[in-house]
Design an enzyme around this catalytic site. Structure first.
Site, PDB file in Angstrom:
ATOM      1  N   LYS A  44      -1.130  -4.178  -3.851  1.00 26.71           N
ATOM      2  CA  LYS A  44      -1.303  -4.392  -5.283  1.00 26.71           C
ATOM      3  C   LYS A  44      -0.029  -4.019  -6.042  1.00 26.71           C
ATOM      4  CE  LYS A  44      -5.155  -3.024  -7.299  1.00 26.71           C
ATOM      5  NZ  LYS A  44      -6.169  -2.192  -7.998  1.00 26.71           N
ATOM      6  N   GLU A  75       3.779   1.991   3.996  1.00 25.71           N
ATOM      7  CA  GLU A  75       3.676   1.364   5.313  1.00 25.71           C
ATOM      8  C   GLU A  75       3.808  -0.154   5.218  1.00 25.71           C
ATOM      9  OE1 GLU A  75       0.916   5.019   5.265  1.00 25.71           O
ATOM     10  OE2 GLU A  75       1.498   3.409   3.907  1.00 25.71           O
ATOM     11  N   GLY A 111      -9.220  -0.660  -3.574  1.00 23.19           N
ATOM     12  CA  GLY A 111      -8.720  -1.222  -2.320  1.00 23.19           C
ATOM     13  C   GLY A 111      -9.791  -1.490  -1.297  1.00 23.19           C
ATOM     14  N   ARG A 112     -10.711  -0.548  -1.115  1.00 23.97           N
ATOM     15  CA  ARG A 112     -11.741  -0.724  -0.080  1.00 23.97           C
ATOM     16  C   ARG A 112     -12.846  -1.676  -0.513  1.00 23.97           C
ATOM     17  NH1 ARG A 112     -11.325   4.195  -2.170  1.00 23.97           N
ATOM     18  NH2 ARG A 112     -13.075   5.243  -3.186  1.00 23.97           N
ATOM     19  N   GLU A 151     -13.884   7.353   2.631  1.00 21.17           N
ATOM     20  CA  GLU A 151     -12.941   7.442   1.527  1.00 21.17           C
ATOM     21  C   GLU A 151     -13.683   7.491   0.195  1.00 21.17           C
ATOM     22  OE1 GLU A 151      -8.763   5.644   1.593  1.00 21.17           O
ATOM     23  OE2 GLU A 151      -9.818   4.270   0.239  1.00 21.17           O
ATOM     24  N   HIS A 165     -21.958   2.172  27.534  1.00 19.20           N
ATOM     25  CA  HIS A 165     -21.232   2.662  28.711  1.00 19.20           C
ATOM     26  C   HIS A 165     -20.119   3.622  28.317  1.00 19.20           C
ATOM     27  CE1 HIS A 165     -23.139  -0.095  31.639  1.00 19.20           C
ATOM     28  NE2 HIS A 165     -23.315  -0.842  30.556  1.00 19.20           N
ATOM     29  N   LYS A 205       1.026  11.522   1.768  1.00 14.58           N
ATOM     30  CA  LYS A 205       2.076  10.559   1.428  1.00 14.58           C
ATOM     31  C   LYS A 205       3.273  11.261   0.805  1.00 14.58           C
ATOM     32  CE  LYS A 205      -0.837   6.484   0.558  1.00 14.58           C
ATOM     33  NZ  LYS A 205      -1.237   5.502  -0.484  1.00 14.58           N
TER      34      LYS A 205
END
Length: 531
Positions: A198, A204, A255-256, A341, A372, A500
């Site tokens: 955004k 990153e 964001g999420r 979050e 398993h 950060k």
């Protein structure tokens, strides 16, 4: 909006008393024996999703007391405030309107702006999907967090609807081991990069974007503006990067919760405009269910209330998600961000410390792989962990026998968790691999299962775009429900900021070796990394 904190309410006290008197010792096997209609009483149908809540450790009184708690805490008013666009994200002074992104034209806030971007986004997606004209065969989404997890979950889930001539790739980790093998498989002339940030400053994402641009130019790429697009609102920074095609979104889109926005561009390219609109329509149908259904028949609300019952009364600290559909392999990772979050908070809306737990740990793996791996602990471990099974009635492949096996395994696991196996029953069975050196009773104890372990089963008719949209929106509103009752802000994420900031400070120290002012552990690790 002023409402009492949940632990100060009359309903909370009533729930505490009910838990001590009945809830703590509730046995699911006995509950089904006493009530032949228990399944019907705890079955709910919402848009595209049927839910069986009967294998959970609650009864009709528990559910009613939880609904009383929701009403005493003002859940419905807070829900209505969200849909109305009031600034319920109080710490940032923002509205929370991801629901507006999937409302039909003219039916939601900011409709003209939302549909203007959507129309342009889908037109661009269709132009890319015309591979004869575009020349694009590979689409690489570079983002992280909400700019990655949603599209990375949805695209493989809707593989049956995807363009057969376009491959989708996702790069998020700043570790170069993520982007390097992706670039190795690409032809720059036939690749489109989507830079999803955004602000166009996400550390990153911008580091990986710079690597992608460097690779593109080194491989003879000539037109950055044609092969790079941005899902961003920072047009100036995008233009400086060389990007001229951008699709924006708004500060009321977290964001999420952003896969419905321009962040969904890789989804739209993969499945096309018609199916992307169906994804939005499915989510909107669940929005209307959450907004209008009474709490007694409101599936997202009841799931959120059940989560609170387990977290704050039973003390269950985690929940396992087991989708019995390989297409949903990334759903647990997506839900980790959505829930942890959102609700991983330790202060209330007034900034006061909370005396009760909030978000559980959410984790999982597709069935039957999980059987398993970690199901041993679910069945016989010392901790009780509620499990959420997701099953899909109709497959999109022709291997009916395989699909039947997956469904049978799903049903069997929830049944086994509830029923368990007594030591007496184990004594009556043969155990061919058991050691002859141990007595039968000892072996039987090892082969017994406590049972009474709770689970929920969510059932979809088919994994279509509409069904997936409804399922995701169901989880969004479930998280909203528990967060609203806990009295926390589910829509900020200050907890990701400190790391950060410290990273920006430590990065130059890796080059210089300067450890002054650091704690002893960090200084020692810095020295070890430079040795």
């Amino acid at each position: 909006m002023t409402t009492p904190r949940c632990d100060t309410t009359v309903a909370w006290s009533a729930l505490r008393g009910h838990y001590e008197a009945h809830g703590r010792e509730l046995d699911l096997r006995e509950a089904f024996t006493r009530d032949a209609q228990r399944f019907e009483a705890f079955a709910l149908q919402a848009p595209e999703v049927f839910a069986d809540l009967s294998k959970n450790r609650w009864d009709l009184l528990t559910r009613q007391l939880l609904i009383d708690l929701a009403r005493e805490c003002g859940l419905e008013a807070r829900r209505d405030a969200m849909f109305a666009g009031e600034p319920i994200n109080t710490t940032e002074g923002r509205a929370v309107l991801h629901t507006a992104l999937r409302a039909p034209r003219g039916a939601g806030p900011f409709s003209e702006e939302v549909h203007g971007v959507l129309d342009r986004l889908l037109a661009f997606a269709e132009s890319v999907r015309d591979t004869a004209a575009s020349g694009i065969t590979d689409v690489v989404n570079i983002g992280i967090g909400g700019s990655d997890l949603g599209p990375q979950m949805v695209v493989p889930a809707l593989d049956a609807f995807a363009h057969p001539g376009i491959r989708s790739h996702f790069v998020s980790n700043v570790d170069g081991h993520d982007i390097t093998p992706v670039l190795r498989r690409l032809d720059p002339k036939r690749t489109l990069f989507i830079i999803a940030s955004k602000t166009f400053t996400t550390q990153e994402t911008m580091a990986n974007a710079a690597v992608a641009r460097q690779w593109f130019l080194a491989q003879g790429g000539q037109d950055i503006g044609r092969h790079f697009v941005g899902a961003t609102t920072n047009l100036k920074a995008a233009a400086e990067f060389g990007i001229h095609t951008t699709f924006g979104f708004w500060d009321w889109v977290g964001g999420r919760y952003s896969l419905w926005s321009a962040i969904g561009l890789p989804i739209a390219i993969a499945v096309g405009a018609e199916h992307f609109r169906a994804l939005l329509a499915g989510a909107h149908a669940m929005d209307r269910h959450f907004a209008t259904a009474p709490l007694e028949a409101n599936l997202p609300a009841q799931l959120g209330l059940l989560d609170l019952w387990y977290r704050n009364f039973h003390g269950f600290g985690s929940r396992s998600v087991a989708p019995y559909h390989q297409g949903l392999k990334r759903l647990p990772a997506y839900l980790q961000q959505l829930e942890m979050e959102s609700n991983g908070k330790c202060v209330d809306l007034e900034g006061q410390p909370l005396p009760y737990g909030t978000s559980p740990v959410v984790w999982g793996e597709p069935g039957t792989n999980g059987q398993h791996a970690y199901f041993q602990m679910l069945h016989q471990g010392t901790d009780v962990i509620p499990v959420e099974f997701i099953a899909v009635k109709r497959p999109t492949h022709e291997h009916a026998d395989l699909h039947a096996k997956a469904l049978a395994n799903c049903l069997a696991q929830s049944q086994a968790l509830m029923l368990g196996k007594s030591t007496e029953a184990a004594l009556g069975e043969k155990a061919p691999t058991a050691s002859a050196a141990l007595g039968k009773l000892t072996i039987a104890r090892h082969r017994s299962f406590p049972g009474n372990r709770p689970s929920t089963t969510l059932l979809l008719d088919a994994l279509t775009p509409a069904a997936l949209g409804a399922l995701i929106a169901l989880y969004e509103h479930r998280v909203f429900t528990s967060g609203a009752i806990w009295g926390i802000n589910s829509f900020d994420q200050w907890g990701v900021e400190l790391g950060k900031a410290l990273c920006s400070e430590l990065l130059p120290r890796l080059a210089s070796g300067d450890a002054s002012g650091l704690d002893a552990s960090t200084a020692g690790l810095l020295k070890a990394l430079r040795a």
